[in-house]
Scaffold this active site. Structure first.
Site, mmCIF file in Angstrom:
data_model
loop_
_atom_site.group_PDB
_atom_site.id
_atom_site.type_symbol
_atom_site.label_atom_id
_atom_site.label_comp_id
_atom_site.label_asym_id
_atom_site.label_seq_id
_atom_site.Cartn_x
_atom_site.Cartn_y
_atom_site.Cartn_z
ATOM 1 C CB SER A 50 -4.012 2.576 -0.123
ATOM 2 O OG SER A 50 -2.846 3.323 -0.004
ATOM 3 C CG ASP A 54 0.203 3.931 2.410
ATOM 4 O OD1 ASP A 54 1.030 3.035 2.686
ATOM 5 O OD2 ASP A 54 -0.456 3.923 1.355
HETATM 6 MG MG MG Z 1 -0.840 2.627 -0.157
#
Ligand code: MG
Ligand code: 16G
Length: 547
Positions: free
Chosen positions: A67, A278
């Site tokens: 992430s 992100d």
């Molecule tokens: Mg993420």
């Protein structure tokens, strides 16, 4: 004859040995650590995914990503049959299988098979995808090795955003009723619904131009792909697209939210609609600079209120009696909660941090809107609600205005990736609402004003000494901490603060908000000091905010 589990162990020892002793936990978002320590974990998650697949008699997803973490890290999480996060009891199995010594692996697998009563003759199937980290390719191969060690087939999608893989898994396990399990199927479904809703709307203040910081991640590739399907309807410019900068470095949704400033490479005129994803494109935040150059953030809370307000209108227009609710975490800005209660008059619930908690709670409503302040969120519709909407849309006995509301609702459902928060889908959803309302970002921002806030980290010897309750808003241990926080909070107008152990980093997180930024900073600092003193702080003491 060698059993299949013995064989899996042999391959582990030969090709994917466990070289690190440190115990690794399946946390809020799966396993996450330095990429170089993950090869054996990936292989074993390939094995575990097969067992889960046989147990559920369904396709299971394995996503390789960390992430918003730095590029050197990587991680893996399993996706359950309906596109949801792995069930908690299997997180425990995952932690066990990931950490057992190589020579105990076969035995552990057998114990698990027995415990969960898994019929090994059932055919499993696995979907695998990865983000753009340099380490993702070899780690994904390790997952595939694990899957094939248990003589199971997998489909490797290569690069996908995390929410795209959740989507694929759901499509497969609903036999296509949710959509087609291909990238093309995903772009088609979302973009057609988007274009339909965007059509015939006129505007003066809304702008169909959006500039996206893709955190140098996989979202850049996939958003550019989506743009081809959307065409002229929305003009998206992508920067921090991985062509030069490093993943998540000084960019991306987490950076922008925490630092409360634009990312590297961002130099836009006043009022321009700016967005950050992100690294795996499951979070999104919006922002703009006003005429005086001041930065304005529209985070997950603002997105939730925008979307919930719009859906409430559509539900009302459709004449359907659907219960709509909103789910937040303790990080939600106090002003947003007040606005939802007093202006939108929508029920709002607070749950602990982490997508699975929000998602689970949202399922209790006919229409459940959930967002974390950090920009992760989506909307879920109950099966019954979806059926009612579909029926109402073509019910001749209803007035045309009701049918129109239902039709729009039914189309909006197709823009939304209900399986998990999805930056691309959320972007399209927000664009629809802004366009229908004819709002600029300034208009949207005016809905309510965020209380100034501050997020801080404190390093402690063992963060598990902090135990929380009341959706993380109260610290039950160590003794005295909550009382200390309470008396600090009292000193500041509109003060609020809480502390919780991070689920992804070895730190304690402190959140503080108050009427002024200086107060929020000071409250955050004072609470950090209490955490340091009462919860076994290590290293330097928290330093006071710069004057
Ligand atoms: Mg993420
Ligand atoms: C993970 C969670 C996210 C949460 C964050 C909190 C998932 C898929 N992701 O990224 O929802 O906000 O952790 O991190 O559940 P923290 O525990 O380190 O504050």
């Amino acid at each position: 004859m060698e059993s299949i589990t013995d064989l899996a162990q042999k391959i582990a020892q030969e090709k994917h040995p466990r070289k690190v002793d440190k115990v690794i936990q399946y946390g809020t978002a799966g396993f996450r650590t330095r990429a170089e320590n993950l090869d054996h974990v990936m292989y074993r998650m390939g094995l575990l995914a097969v067992l889960r697949s046989k147990e559920r008699k369904a396709t299971i997803g394995v996503m390789i990503t960390a992430s918003h973490n730095p590029e050197e890290d990587n991680g893996v999480k399993l996706i359950d049959p309906h596109g949801e996060m792995l069930e908690a009891s299997w997180e425990v199995h995952a932690t066990h299988i990931a950490n057992v010594p190589d020579d105990g692996l076969a035995e552990s697998l057998r114990t698990l098979i027995q415990k969960e009563n898994i019929d090994m003759s059932v055919e499993g199937y696995i979907y695998v995808a990865k983000d753009t980290r340099p380490s993702s390719s070899s780690l994904s191969q390790a997952v595939m090795d694990g899957v094939s060690a248990l003589k199971t087939n997998a489909k490797d999608y290569g690069l996908l955003t995390t929410p795209q893989l959740h989507y694929m898994v759901t499509c497969k396990n609903t036999e296509g009723s949710y959509g087609t399990d291909t990238e093309e199927g995903y772009y088609q479904k979302l973009s057609s619904a988007f274009k339909l809703l965007h059509k015939n709307v006129s505007w003066t203040k809304y702008s169909p131009v959006t500039v996206v910081d893709a955190a140098n991640g996989v979202g850049a590739v996939k958003l550019k792909e989506m743009q081809k399907y959307i065409g002229e309807t929305l003009k998206i410019t992508v920067y921090n697209d991985g062509s030069s900068g490093k993943l998540n470095l000084q960019c991306g949704a987490d950076y922008v939210k925490v630092q409360q400033k634009g990312p590297i490479g961002c130099n836009a005129d006043a009022g321009v609609k700016l967005v950050s994803f992100d690294g795996d494109a499951d979070r999104i935040v919006f922002y703009f600079f006003d005429k005086d150059g001041k930065f304005h953030l529209l985070d997950g809370d603002k997105i939730a209120t925008l979307v919930a307000g719009y859906l409430t209108n559509l539900v009302t227009q459709s004449g359907l009696k659907l219960k709509l609710g909103l789910v937040q975490t303790a990080y939600a800005n106090g002003s947003s909660t007040k606005y939802i209660r007093q202006q939108l008059k929508i029920p709002v619930a607070c749950v602990p941090t982490g997508v699975k908690h929000l998602h689970h709670k949202a399922l209790e409503y006919d229409v459940g809107v959930y967002f974390e302040a950090n920009g992760h969120g989506t909307v879920v519709f109950s099966d019954d609600a979806m059926n009612q909407v579909k029926k109402a849309a073509s019910d001749e006995s209803r007035p045309e205005s009701e049918r129109k509301g239902a039709r729009n609702l039914s189309t909006v459902i197709d823009v939304i990736n209900q399986t998990v928060g999805d930056a691309i889908s959320d972007l399209l959803l927000v664009e629809i609402v802004l366009c229908v309302r004819d709002w600029s970002l300034e208009d949207w921002d005016k809905a309510y004003t965020d209380l100034p806030n501050r997020q801080l980290k404190v390093k402690v010897k063992d963060r598990t000494v902090i135990k929380t309750s009341d959706a993380e808003r109260k610290a039950d241990s160590p003794p005295g901490l909550q009382e200390a926080v309470d008396s600090l909070v009292e000193k500041y107008p509109s003060g609020r603060s809480f502390v919780r152990p991070s689920g992804t980093e070895d730190v304690v997180r402190v959140y503080a908000e108050a009427e002024t930024q200086a107060d929020a900073d000071m409250l955050g600092y004072e609470v950090s000091v209490k955490v340091y003193e009462l919860a076994g702080g290590v290293g330097d003491k928290p330093s006071p905010p710069a004057k």
